[in-house]
Design a protein around this motif. Structure first.
Motif, PDB file in Angstrom:
ATOM      1  N   LEU A  81       0.900  -1.171   0.015  1.00 28.12           N
ATOM      2  CA  LEU A  81       0.028   0.013   0.040  1.00 28.12           C
ATOM      3  C   LEU A  81       0.908   1.319  -0.013  1.00 28.12           C
ATOM      4  CD1 LEU A  81      -2.818  -1.000   2.676  1.00 28.12           C
ATOM      5  CD2 LEU A  81      -2.985  -1.005  -0.043  1.00 28.12           C
ATOM      6  N   ASP A  82       0.309   2.108  -0.923  1.00 30.25           N
ATOM      7  CA  ASP A  82       1.224   3.652  -0.731  1.00 30.25           C
ATOM      8  C   ASP A  82       0.493   4.634   0.054  1.00 30.25           C
ATOM      9  OD1 ASP A  82       2.520   5.882  -1.553  1.00 30.25           O
ATOM     10  OD2 ASP A  82       1.818   5.917  -3.491  1.00 30.25           O
ATOM     11  N   PRO A  83       1.202   5.016   1.139  1.00 27.86           N
ATOM     12  CA  PRO A  83       0.673   5.852   2.268  1.00 27.86           C
ATOM     13  C   PRO A  83      -0.020   7.125   1.494  1.00 27.86           C
ATOM     14  CG  PRO A  83       2.550   5.223   2.947  1.00 27.86           C
ATOM     15  CD  PRO A  83       2.366   4.770   1.472  1.00 27.86           C
ATOM     16  N   ASN A  84       0.669   7.514   0.515  1.00 26.96           N
ATOM     17  CA  ASN A  84      -0.003   8.718  -0.389  1.00 26.96           C
ATOM     18  C   ASN A  84      -1.042   8.426  -1.339  1.00 26.96           C
ATOM     19  OD1 ASN A  84       1.903  10.281   0.980  1.00 26.96           O
ATOM     20  ND2 ASN A  84       3.463   9.679  -0.671  1.00 26.96           N
ATOM     21  N   ALA A  85      -1.655   7.066  -1.434  1.00 26.22           N
ATOM     22  CA  ALA A  85      -2.657   6.695  -2.227  1.00 26.22           C
ATOM     23  C   ALA A  85      -3.538   5.830  -1.650  1.00 26.22           C
ATOM     24  CB  ALA A  85      -2.232   6.475  -3.645  1.00 26.22           C
ATOM     25  N   ILE A  86      -3.995   5.962  -0.281  1.00 30.56           N
ATOM     26  CA  ILE A  86      -5.012   5.196   0.075  1.00 30.56           C
ATOM     27  C   ILE A  86      -6.497   5.405  -0.261  1.00 30.56           C
ATOM     28  CG2 ILE A  86      -5.954   4.226   2.413  1.00 30.56           C
ATOM     29  CD1 ILE A  86      -3.070   3.480   1.997  1.00 30.56           C
ATOM     30  N   ASP A 131      -5.002   6.881   9.520  1.00 32.67           N
ATOM     31  CA  ASP A 131      -3.484   7.541   9.453  1.00 32.67           C
ATOM     32  C   ASP A 131      -2.919   6.545   8.559  1.00 32.67           C
ATOM     33  OD1 ASP A 131      -1.437   9.026   9.785  1.00 32.67           O
ATOM     34  OD2 ASP A 131      -0.926   8.191  11.813  1.00 32.67           O
ATOM     35  N   PRO A 132      -2.796   7.156   7.245  1.00 33.31           N
ATOM     36  CA  PRO A 132      -1.926   6.414   6.355  1.00 33.31           C
ATOM     37  C   PRO A 132      -0.729   6.278   6.743  1.00 33.31           C
ATOM     38  CG  PRO A 132      -3.670   7.934   5.174  1.00 33.31           C
ATOM     39  CD  PRO A 132      -3.809   8.331   6.899  1.00 33.31           C
ATOM     40  N   LYS A 133      -0.052   7.582   7.191  1.00 36.46           N
ATOM     41  CA  LYS A 133       1.486   7.395   7.823  1.00 36.46           C
ATOM     42  C   LYS A 133       1.751   6.110   8.548  1.00 36.46           C
ATOM     43  CE  LYS A 133       1.748  12.411   7.006  1.00 36.46           C
ATOM     44  NZ  LYS A 133       2.008  13.562   7.593  1.00 36.46           N
ATOM     45  N   ILE A 134       0.924   5.533   9.110  1.00 35.88           N
ATOM     46  CA  ILE A 134       1.269   4.433  10.076  1.00 35.88           C
ATOM     47  C   ILE A 134       1.843   3.127   9.230  1.00 35.88           C
ATOM     48  CG2 ILE A 134      -0.856   3.181   9.557  1.00 35.88           C
ATOM     49  CD1 ILE A 134      -1.198   2.445  12.760  1.00 35.88           C
ATOM     50  N   ARG A 137       5.859   2.813   9.932  1.00 41.15           N
ATOM     51  CA  ARG A 137       6.413   2.578  11.262  1.00 41.15           C
ATOM     52  C   ARG A 137       5.824   1.402  11.699  1.00 41.15           C
ATOM     53  NH1 ARG A 137       2.688   7.125  11.979  1.00 41.15           N
ATOM     54  NH2 ARG A 137       1.209   6.832  13.334  1.00 41.15           N
ATOM     55  N   THR A 138       6.252   0.879  12.699  1.00 48.49           N
ATOM     56  CA  THR A 138       5.717  -0.128  13.597  1.00 48.49           C
ATOM     57  C   THR A 138       4.717   0.296  14.681  1.00 48.49           C
ATOM     58  OG1 THR A 138       7.687  -1.295  13.329  1.00 48.49           O
ATOM     59  CG2 THR A 138       6.161  -1.930  15.176  1.00 48.49           C
ATOM     60  N   GLU A 139       3.691  -0.305  14.810  1.00 52.99           N
ATOM     61  CA  GLU A 139       2.552   0.453  15.723  1.00 52.99           C
ATOM     62  C   GLU A 139       1.810  -0.794  16.627  1.00 52.99           C
ATOM     63  OE1 GLU A 139       0.359   3.665  17.137  1.00 52.99           O
ATOM     64  OE2 GLU A 139       1.976   3.702  15.686  1.00 52.99           O
ATOM     65  N   THR A 140       1.420  -0.408  17.637  1.00 56.51           N
ATOM     66  CA  THR A 140       0.716  -1.707  18.544  1.00 56.51           C
ATOM     67  C   THR A 140      -0.687  -1.279  18.527  1.00 56.51           C
ATOM     68  OG1 THR A 140       2.617  -2.006  19.957  1.00 56.51           O
ATOM     69  CG2 THR A 140       0.462  -2.569  20.591  1.00 56.51           C
ATOM     70  N   ILE A 141      -1.570  -2.182  17.788  1.00 62.95           N
ATOM     71  CA  ILE A 141      -3.076  -2.084  17.430  1.00 62.95           C
ATOM     72  C   ILE A 141      -3.585  -3.031  18.412  1.00 62.95           C
ATOM     73  CG2 ILE A 141      -4.702  -2.208  15.755  1.00 62.95           C
ATOM     74  CD1 ILE A 141      -2.619  -1.133  13.839  1.00 62.95           C
ATOM     75  N   SER A 142      -4.764  -2.647  19.286  1.00 63.50           N
ATOM     76  CA  SER A 142      -5.623  -3.372  19.897  1.00 63.50           C
ATOM     77  C   SER A 142      -6.817  -4.023  19.099  1.00 63.50           C
ATOM     78  CB  SER A 142      -6.169  -2.870  21.372  1.00 63.50           C
ATOM     79  OG  SER A 142      -5.055  -2.495  21.990  1.00 63.50           O
ATOM     80  N   VAL A 143      -6.706  -5.188  18.707  1.00 64.38           N
ATOM     81  CA  VAL A 143      -7.846  -5.540  18.067  1.00 64.38           C
ATOM     82  C   VAL A 143      -8.677  -6.773  18.762  1.00 64.38           C
ATOM     83  CG1 VAL A 143      -5.950  -5.953  15.845  1.00 64.38           C
ATOM     84  CG2 VAL A 143      -6.296  -7.705  17.459  1.00 64.38           C
ATOM     85  N   PRO A 144      -9.872  -6.959  18.432  1.00 64.55           N
ATOM     86  CA  PRO A 144     -10.904  -7.527  19.293  1.00 64.55           C
ATOM     87  C   PRO A 144     -10.352  -9.391  19.251  1.00 64.55           C
ATOM     88  CG  PRO A 144     -11.755  -7.128  17.343  1.00 64.55           C
ATOM     89  CD  PRO A 144     -10.556  -6.254  17.337  1.00 64.55           C
ATOM     90  N   ALA A 145     -10.536  -9.748  20.385  1.00 62.83           N
ATOM     91  CA  ALA A 145     -10.362 -11.117  20.576  1.00 62.83           C
ATOM     92  C   ALA A 145     -11.522 -11.978  20.255  1.00 62.83           C
ATOM     93  CB  ALA A 145      -9.912 -11.605  22.203  1.00 62.83           C
ATOM     94  N   SER A 146     -11.038 -13.162  20.077  1.00 62.25           N
ATOM     95  CA  SER A 146     -12.177 -14.115  19.826  1.00 62.25           C
ATOM     96  C   SER A 146     -13.235 -14.404  20.736  1.00 62.25           C
ATOM     97  CB  SER A 146     -11.508 -15.505  19.522  1.00 62.25           C
ATOM     98  OG  SER A 146     -10.919 -16.252  20.678  1.00 62.25           O
ATOM     99  N   THR A 147     -14.317 -15.033  20.488  1.00 59.34           N
ATOM    100  CA  THR A 147     -15.600 -15.310  21.481  1.00 59.34           C
ATOM    101  C   THR A 147     -15.003 -15.979  22.513  1.00 59.34           C
ATOM    102  OG1 THR A 147     -16.829 -14.956  19.751  1.00 59.34           O
ATOM    103  CG2 THR A 147     -17.962 -15.828  21.501  1.00 59.34           C
TER     104      THR A 147
END
Length: 298
Positions: A81-86, A131-134, A137-147
């Protein structure tokens, strides 16, 4: 012959021992009855409080969601993915579900697919969209856990899920927070992503259609029948029909709406439109009767 006069009645001796005992007994019975009533009210209040506390204790869990902190190294990920063309098209073609699964296996190890929700990739998509600039870089993202993990974190779960929760908590990767999606999302197949907004919005639109139809027509009908309509056989039939319709069960109106509005008139299968019109027919007789009584009282 005149009737014999009744014998004079002896006045009640209120100060006698027998009368005092009777009065004391009545007072005691009254106190017992009062205490019995207070006990019944207290018992009912206790059961009501228990019911409310139980409902709130179990229901508040629906407003929370268990999340797993996933460290995403975007430069090293296979995302092209291109951050400038999302755009939406580029995000749809990025194959984010597969990329998210690969990142989860790298960070969480074997069995990572069982730890994350099937729609966890949408959180990463939303983060890129915000935020396409993400992507640089390395980012910590909280994603939903399974049921399974969510249930094990909130209450009792399977042994495997509880072991996974213990391991994730030890690594400080597990957190439980307020579930915003529960208020903003609609229904779906993933329990961790569903919400009440669709049902809530449909209920509001249904009540709006019902109000716009039933209130003006019902009030106008009540005003006409009470103030302007002549008393003849036609108005008698109308009044009897309105009284009978007010006593018809709601299921009958539901079947009427299905048969007339959907099968005959072929209206759109919209809960707000068809449901609102059906509810308007159901509530209109009640409004007419209440309106006529209000006009009579005035």
């Amino acid at each position: 012959m005149s009737a014999p006069s009744p014998a004079p009645r002896t006045p009640t001796d209120w100060k006698s021992d027998a009368m005092r005992k009777r009065i004391a007994g009545r007072y005691a019975a009254e106190r017992r009855f009062r205490l019995l009533g207070l006990g019944a009210v207290a018992l009912s209040a206790a059961f009501l409080a228990f019911l409310l506390i139980t409902m709130m204790g179990n229901g508040l869990r629906g407003f929370t969601r268990t999340e797993i902190a996933l460290k995403v190294d975007f430069p090293a990920s296979p995302l092209l993915l291109d951050p400038n063309a999302i755009t939406e098209e580029s995000l749809n073609q990025a194959n984010l579900p597969v990329v998210t699964s690969a990142i989860a296996h790298k960070e969480l190890g074997k069995g990572a697919d069982d730890l994350l929700s099937p729609t966890a990739w949408t959180t990463i998509r939303d983060a890129i969209r915000a935020d396409p600039k993400i992507l640089s870089r390395t980012e910590t993202i909280s994603v939903p856990a399974s049921t399974a993990v969510d249930l094990a974190a909130k209450s009792d779960g399977s042994p495997e899920a509880e072991a996974a929760v213990t391991r994730l908590r030890a690594q400080r990767l597990l957190s439980t927070g307020f579930n915003v999606n529960f208020l903003t999302a609609s229904d779906g197949t993933d329990p961790t992503q569903v919400g009440i907004w669709g049902a809530f919005k449909g209920s509001l639109l249904t009540m709006l259609v019902t109000l716009l139809l039933s209130f003006p027509i019902g009030v106008a009908t009540a005003l006409y029948l009470e103030e302007y309509a002549r008393k003849n056989w036609l108005t008698d039939i109308i009044e009897v029909s309105i009284n009978n319709l007010a006593a018809v069960p709601s299921i009958i109106f539901g079947l009427l709406g299905l048969a007339i509005f959907l099968n005959v008139l072929h209206l759109p299968r919209s809960a707000a439109l068809v449901g609102g019109v059906t509810l308007a027919l159901m509530t209109m007789p009640v409004i007419v009767i209440a309106g006529r009584n209000a006009i009579k009282s005035v």
